[in-house]
Each structure stands twice: as C-alpha cells, then as structure tokens.
Design an enzyme around this catalytic site. Structure first.
Site, mmCIF file in Angstrom:
data_model
loop_
_atom_site.group_PDB
_atom_site.id
_atom_site.type_symbol
_atom_site.label_atom_id
_atom_site.label_comp_id
_atom_site.label_asym_id
_atom_site.label_seq_id
_atom_site.Cartn_x
_atom_site.Cartn_y
_atom_site.Cartn_z
ATOM 1 N N ARG A 1 0.822 -1.132 -0.144
ATOM 2 C CA ARG A 1 0.067 -0.070 -0.057
ATOM 3 C C ARG A 1 0.674 1.135 0.153
ATOM 4 O O ARG A 1 2.043 1.051 0.086
ATOM 5 C CB ARG A 1 -0.889 0.051 1.093
ATOM 6 N N CYS B 1 3.405 6.517 -7.185
ATOM 7 C CA CYS B 1 4.251 7.424 -7.072
ATOM 8 C C CYS B 1 3.686 8.820 -7.071
ATOM 9 O O CYS B 1 2.682 8.983 -7.771
ATOM 10 C CB CYS B 1 5.194 7.457 -8.765
ATOM 11 N N ASN C 1 -4.636 7.968 3.509
ATOM 12 C CA ASN C 1 -4.300 7.246 4.630
ATOM 13 C C ASN C 1 -2.715 7.207 4.986
ATOM 14 O O ASN C 1 -1.964 6.588 4.194
ATOM 15 C CB ASN C 1 -5.016 5.836 4.676
ATOM 16 N N GLU C 2 -2.407 7.835 6.217
ATOM 17 C CA GLU C 2 -1.172 7.775 6.563
ATOM 18 C C GLU C 2 0.008 7.785 5.379
ATOM 19 O O GLU C 2 0.659 7.050 5.085
ATOM 20 C CB GLU C 2 -0.888 6.243 7.180
ATOM 21 N N CYS D 1 9.595 11.722 -11.048
ATOM 22 C CA CYS D 1 10.042 12.392 -9.712
ATOM 23 C C CYS D 1 11.368 13.414 -10.019
ATOM 24 O O CYS D 1 11.231 14.412 -9.335
ATOM 25 C CB CYS D 1 10.284 11.312 -8.661
ATOM 26 N N GLU E 1 -6.713 6.701 14.952
ATOM 27 C CA GLU E 1 -6.593 5.222 15.317
ATOM 28 C C GLU E 1 -5.859 5.046 16.578
ATOM 29 O O GLU E 1 -4.865 5.834 16.891
ATOM 30 C CB GLU E 1 -5.633 4.490 13.899
ATOM 31 N N LYS F 1 -4.596 -9.462 10.598
ATOM 32 C CA LYS F 1 -5.420 -10.360 10.914
ATOM 33 C C LYS F 1 -5.157 -10.521 12.614
ATOM 34 O O LYS F 1 -6.208 -10.922 13.207
ATOM 35 C CB LYS F 1 -5.563 -11.611 10.286
ATOM 36 N N HIS G 1 -4.477 -8.007 14.434
ATOM 37 C CA HIS G 1 -4.471 -6.809 15.168
ATOM 38 C C HIS G 1 -5.763 -6.334 15.803
ATOM 39 O O HIS G 1 -6.624 -6.940 15.279
ATOM 40 C CB HIS G 1 -4.454 -5.609 13.978
#
Length: 683
Positions: free
Chosen positions: A111, A115, A149-150, A162, A313, A362, A364
């Site tokens: 995840r 780029c 997310n994060e 880049c 979170e 799984k 967590h």
C-alpha cells in the site's frame, strides 16, 4: 467542534464491511450499539472495489452501508480510498509504480504504493475523490472527509517523473543555477551544475547510501535535504488535489488525513496548514514512556495553534507489526484513551472495529474479535468507555490546553541534524526534545510543542533543543522573545547552519551568539562508554549535586554569559557546561551537553518555580499524569494513574466534582491503578 452533526466526543473507528459478507453487517450494527459506537471510518482501502476497471465505478456496497449506518445512529468519516491503487492501474499505467532507493521498479503490491508525481495517480485519485463527493455530498451520515491514509508510509520514489519534478521544484525554489549551486555548495568535489538536466535525485545510485542504525548517509546534505522537502511537498500536492476535489462539492464538511506523530518523512507543520482538523494514529509500544505519548499528543495539538485534534486510530488491545505484540492490560485502553482526551482529542477512534480474517492485520486488535460476539474482555472495556463518553456528551468539546512553556519542534531541523556528517551517530533529535518534555511532564507542568513559526508571546519559557538549523528570521524572533522578558533555553549543537545546511562562519553558535553570550570553540563527541560530569557553580539555583552528562560536550567560552555549571573531567574540566545570558528583560540559557534526567528535573523545576510556572497539583507521584483543559471559563483537571497499583494524589487547593463518578474530590485522595479522574474544578 469538528461537526455540529455529532456534538460529543466521537467514538468508533475503521470499519471494513467491504471485506465481509452482508449477513455480518447487521450483527456488526447490533454490536456497535452495545459498545456505544457512533462514528465509523469507511472506504479507506476500497479503491479496487469501487473502480474495478478504468471506466467502471460501483458504489453500491457503499450506498447501502452509508444508509445502514445512518439509520442506526452512526455517522461516517468517509475516506477517499486512494491509499492503494488498483492492480489494473499498475498493469495498464506503469508510471504509477514507484522506483526504489537503488533504482528498482516496483511491481503491484503493498500500500502507499503509488508514485506521488505519477500523472496517472494524480488524475485518478482526484477523480475518485470528486466522484465520492458528488455522490455523498447530501448524505446525512457524512461527518468528515478522510483523504488517503497515513501518507508517506512506504519508501520514497526515485523514478524519472520524480526526477523531472524535482528539477522544476528546484527551479521554483532557487530561480537560477547560480543560486542553487551556492545553496548546495556544489563547488565541493566538483559538483557544479551548468544545466538543470544535469541534476539527478540523491539516491543509492548517486549521492546517498544506507549507513549504520538505518540512517541514510549523503555526500551532499543540501541536495538530500531538498529532496526530502520535495518529497514531502509532492505528497502534499496529492493531498491537496483530493482536498480541492471534495471541497468543490462539500465546502462545509471538514477534511483531514491521518498523521503519525513524530513521523520523520513529512513536514507536518506545512501539512497542517491545509487540514481543517488534525488527526493522528497513536500506537505506543508496551514499554513506550507515557511522557513520550503525551509529547506526541501535544505535538499534534500544536500543529494548528492548540486546536483540538482527532485520535483517528489506536488499537483496542494488541498491535500486529511490532516484534512483541503484547496485550493492553485491563484498564489500559481506557486510560490511554483519556490521555488523548486530556491533551486535546475530541474523538476516540480505533483501528479496527472488526478483525480481518486474513493478511497481515488479522492479528491486530479490534472491538469485535474473531469470535464475533460481545462476550470478551476487550468488548466489555470498549462498551464501558463508550458509555462514559456518551455521558460526558459535549462537556469537553473544544476545550483548550493552556501552557506557559513551549518546546520548539522543527521537521527540517530534524532532517538536517540526523543527516549531518557529524558529530555523532548517537544524536537523535526527537530523543533530545523528549528529555526536556519528560522532565516537565514528571513535574506536572503543562507544555505546548510548537513550530518555530509559532507566536511565542504567550509563553514565559521557550525551549529549543538542538536548534542546529537556524532559518531566516528565527534568531531575530528568539531575540525579540527574550528581549521582551521571556526565558529561552537552547542546547549543544545549535546555531550551526542555515536552512540549506551551510555552516554560518564566524564561530558557533552563529546567529545565536549574541543572544547566548557564548562562543563554542569545539564539539567533542563521546563514545557510548564515555561520560563527563556537570559540576554546579556557586549560585546555581536548583542544582543540588554533580550530575552525569554524555554524548556531546561543546567546549564553550563566556562572552558575557554567567557560568552556572562546569565540566568535571577531561582536558576541558572547569570549562562552562551551563550558562545564562541576560538579554533585555529576559535571559537565554545554553546547555552545552546532554545531561542525565535528574539534572533536567532539578534544573527545570526550579527554573519554572522562579518564573511562577506552577505544577497543576503540588506534587505529582511517579507514574501519575496531570493536565487541564478549559473552555468558557471552566477548567477540567485530568489526573491519570499509569501505575498498576493505586496512588495517593494530593490535589492541594484544588477541588471539584469528578465527572465519571460524580464524587466530590479534594485534599489527598487515592486514585486506583490505571484509573482516571476528570475533575470539574471549583473556583
């Protein structure tokens, strides 16, 4: 408050119904009611489900779940799903794939795998955000947008896109190659650039290599520092594309993205300017000092001038990615949740509400465990907390933490300190900041953690640990603060370079030399097995004995500063270790070495007392934390016992009603192990 639609401390967390059969959904909603859950974060990683092909979108599952949650009194923190691109995108448009530090092109997987300068990623992520906003702009369940997310959780990208974008970024920053060569000091090793196309990214194929302790080492700090800035800005540009897309259709719905505390890769002070509310993910280890977690909450609160933040979170119990994934002991989840509230959180959200049955998360923790019912310790504790937050209602919403002490924290300074080619690999910027914070935390003294851009006029004491990089205007700002009567503390290895990591010639500490009244002639780096001693000089209030110091010793000379302590050993025995310089109506202190914890506890406690900065209660027992939130003239004292055993707490002249129990509290009272008081103070 974050949203008038839900005027209470939000309680809930990440929910992934798209990973479950529909027959599970109604059972989840039943359990949510039992636990007091009233907010669910949806759609965080559902891009592949929402867009199974380039020209195909299917939001049927999300429509149904949005409606179900609303019908059951649960609001939605709606994510844009762009934290992992779909497999078809990687296959069809390989520019979306990152290139790693050593030049290897990634394949689909993981995840945060896109780029940030991929035209494909930018196009389709913004399009997804806009389609969601168009579809749900009037949905009554929508409370807030959660972009991506994060950010930054994967490696940096070193692809051709880049590299081309970095050249354009450098052109915008410097304007001319002459200015760029001067900033990067490219005359060293014959690196002078005569064409923009000659500039390449610093990586394992050019200027950088992986050194000891996981550090990235570099031949040219100026180039590498700018690449980190560029990468942070590139991801921020991606965020802003999605921000603009949802704001176009929902201008009154707040927008956030979840940060990660002292996360090194991204300049959160810059990011916070583009967030309606700060949110962050708190995952301390079993043995993380409680003061460190407190500092992270305060750092997140300080990103937007003390505005309350979201705890986006935390885990109800164990985490899945640490070497030893310990359970949270009974009472700890509740206690740590209230620690967040005590330091400014107006939401308590978990990852996750139901445990996944496969892949790397799984194991967590979750509110609903694999057994699938409410008869678990974790669920009972979550339900207790949900009931308490329901009883508190909007009492604490928008309450502020007030402090007379600030610690300056600067991401670019952090990057530069730990990218430096000396003086020691042991120097860790966050650790040095935490040493000061911990001493004040133990004394029960409130602290803000703020940017060098912050307004300092409301503080009596400002601490700038390891202010290695002094950006333009910062020295003048600190002089003005001190001139007006403030007390400044800074430390070893400060005032060395400008914002391009170029040394300020004329003697350390550079632009701070006049303010501090000292000259640092040399810097000694001690081996891990070595130490020195700090010997108090006559009249050094608060210093009761000799103390140990280690890691770095600046060899300084007074140029008007009063010497408060000296070194006890080595060839520089008797040279100043602690000085104070009168400057206008205030004073500036210089701590020339890294002292043991007891030194900071003794010195800072006395320094605060001399300036009328009092602890919140007369004396704070070990393992007990205190803070105050206030609004509309009413103050609420939080007392949190992190010990497994009860602690005797003396409230001094403070008294009031404890909100969770309804008890009247005053004087000396026992607080149970891992328990918390929220006292509505009288008077």
């Amino acid at each position: 408050m974050i949203s008038a639609k839900k005027p209470k401390i939000w309680y809930g967390g990440d929910y992934n119904p798209d990973q479950w059969e529909k027959e599970v959904w109604d059972e989840d909603l039943r359990l949510f009611k039992l636990a007091g859950i009233d907010v669910a974060t949806l759609n965080v990683f559902a891009w592949a489900k929402n867009q199974p092909a380039e020209d195909t979108y299917d939001f049927g599952w999300l429509d149904e779940m949005m409606d179900k949650l609303h019908a059951n009194g649960v609001g939605v923190c709606l994510a844009t799903s762009t934290a992992a691109h779909p497999a078809w995108m990687a296959r069809k448009y390989p520019d979306v794939l990152q290139v790693d530090f050593n030049g290897n092109k990634r394949k689909f997987g993981g995840r945060h795998n896109s780029c940030p300068n991929s035209p494909t990623f930018r196009k389709y992520s913004a399009r997804m955000a806009e389609k969601l906003a168009e579809r749900y702009k009037d949905h009554p369940a929508l409370l807030i947008w959660h972009i991506n997310n994060e950010y930054g959780g994967a490696g940096n990208c070193y692809c051709d896109n880049c590299e081309a974008a970095f050249r354009e970024w450098a052109k915008a920053r410097y304007g001319t190659l002459e200015a760029l060569n001067r900033a990067w000091n490219t005359g060293f090793w014959g690196h002078t650039f005569h064409d923009w196309e000659d500039i390449v990214l610093p990586s394992g194929r050019s200027e950088e290599w992986q050194g000891a302790n996981g550090r990235t080492e570099t031949n040219f700090q100026g180039i590498s520092l700018d690449y980190i800035r560029f990468h942070s800005d590139s991801l921020l540009d991606c965020y802003k594309l999605e921000y603009d897309a949802v704001k176009k259709h929902t201008p009154d719905i707040p927008v956030t993205t979840n940060l990660m505390g002292a996360f090194k890769k991204l300049d959160y002070h810059k990011w916070a300017k583009h967030m309606d509310v700060v949110s962050w993910d708190n995952y301390p280890r079993f043995d993380t000092p409680h003061s460190y977690t407190g500092m992270m909450h305060d750092l997140m609160r300080g990103l937007k001038d003390g505005q309350p933040f979201m705890l986006m979170e935390q885990t109800p119990s164990q985490q899945n990615w640490q070497p030893y994934n310990s359970l949270k002991r009974p009472g700890v989840m509740r206690l740590w949740s209230y620690q967040a509230v005590a330091r400014g959180a107006d939401t308590i959200l978990f990852f996750q509400l139901r445990r996944s049955i496969g892949a790397c998360e799984k194991y967590h923790g979750a509110v609903i465990e694999h057994v699938g019912h409410e008869h678990t310790r974790v669920f009972r504790e979550c339900a207790q907390l949900g009931a308490e937050l329901g009883e508190l209602g909007e009492t604490l919403l928008d309450a502020r933490v007030e402090a007379k002490v600030a610690i300056l924290f600067d991401w670019e300074n952090w990057w530069a300190v730990e990218m430096s080619s000396g003086p020691t690999i042991a120097l860790r910027y966050v650790d040095e900041a935490h040493k000061f914070y911990d001493a004040l935390y133990r004394a029960g003294i409130a602290v803000d953690v703020v940017s060098v851009e912050a307004d300092l006029s409301g503080y009596d004491l400002v601490i700038a640990p390891v202010l290695y990089m002094v950006k333009q205007g910062v020295a003048a700002k600190l002089e003005q603060f001190t001139q007006n009567g403030g007390t400044l503390i800074t430390t070893f290895f400060s005032g060395i370079v400008d914002e391009n990591d170029r040394v300020k010639t004329g003697g350390y500490p550079g632009e701070l030399r006049k303010l501090l009244g000292i000259w640092a002639e040399e810097i000694d780096a001690l081996l891990p097995t070595q130490s020195n001693r700090i010997m108090p000089a006559d009249g050094a209030d608060g210093l009761k004995q000799e103390y140990e110091c280690a890691m770095i010793c600046d060899l300084i000379h007074s140029e008007g500063a009063e010497v408060k302590a000296v070194y006890g050993d080595d060839f520089y025995a008797g040279m100043p270790a602690l000085t104070v310089n009168k400057f206008g109506a205030g004073e500036a202190w210089y701590m020339a070495t890294s002292p043991e914890a007891l030194f900071l506890q003794d010195w800072l406690t006395q320094l605060c007392a001399d300036r009328g900065i009092a602890p919140l209660i007369p004396s704070v027992p070990d393992g007990v934390e205190t803070t105050v939130r206030s609004k509309e003239g009413q103050s609420y004292l939080f007392v949190l016992n992190h010990n497994a055993d009860a602690a005797q707490v003396n409230l001094g002249n403070r008294s009031g009603v404890e909100l969770l129990s309804g008890r009247e509290l005053s004087g000396s009272t026992e607080l149970g192990g891992r328990d918390v008081w929220i006292i509505k103070l009288q008077g």
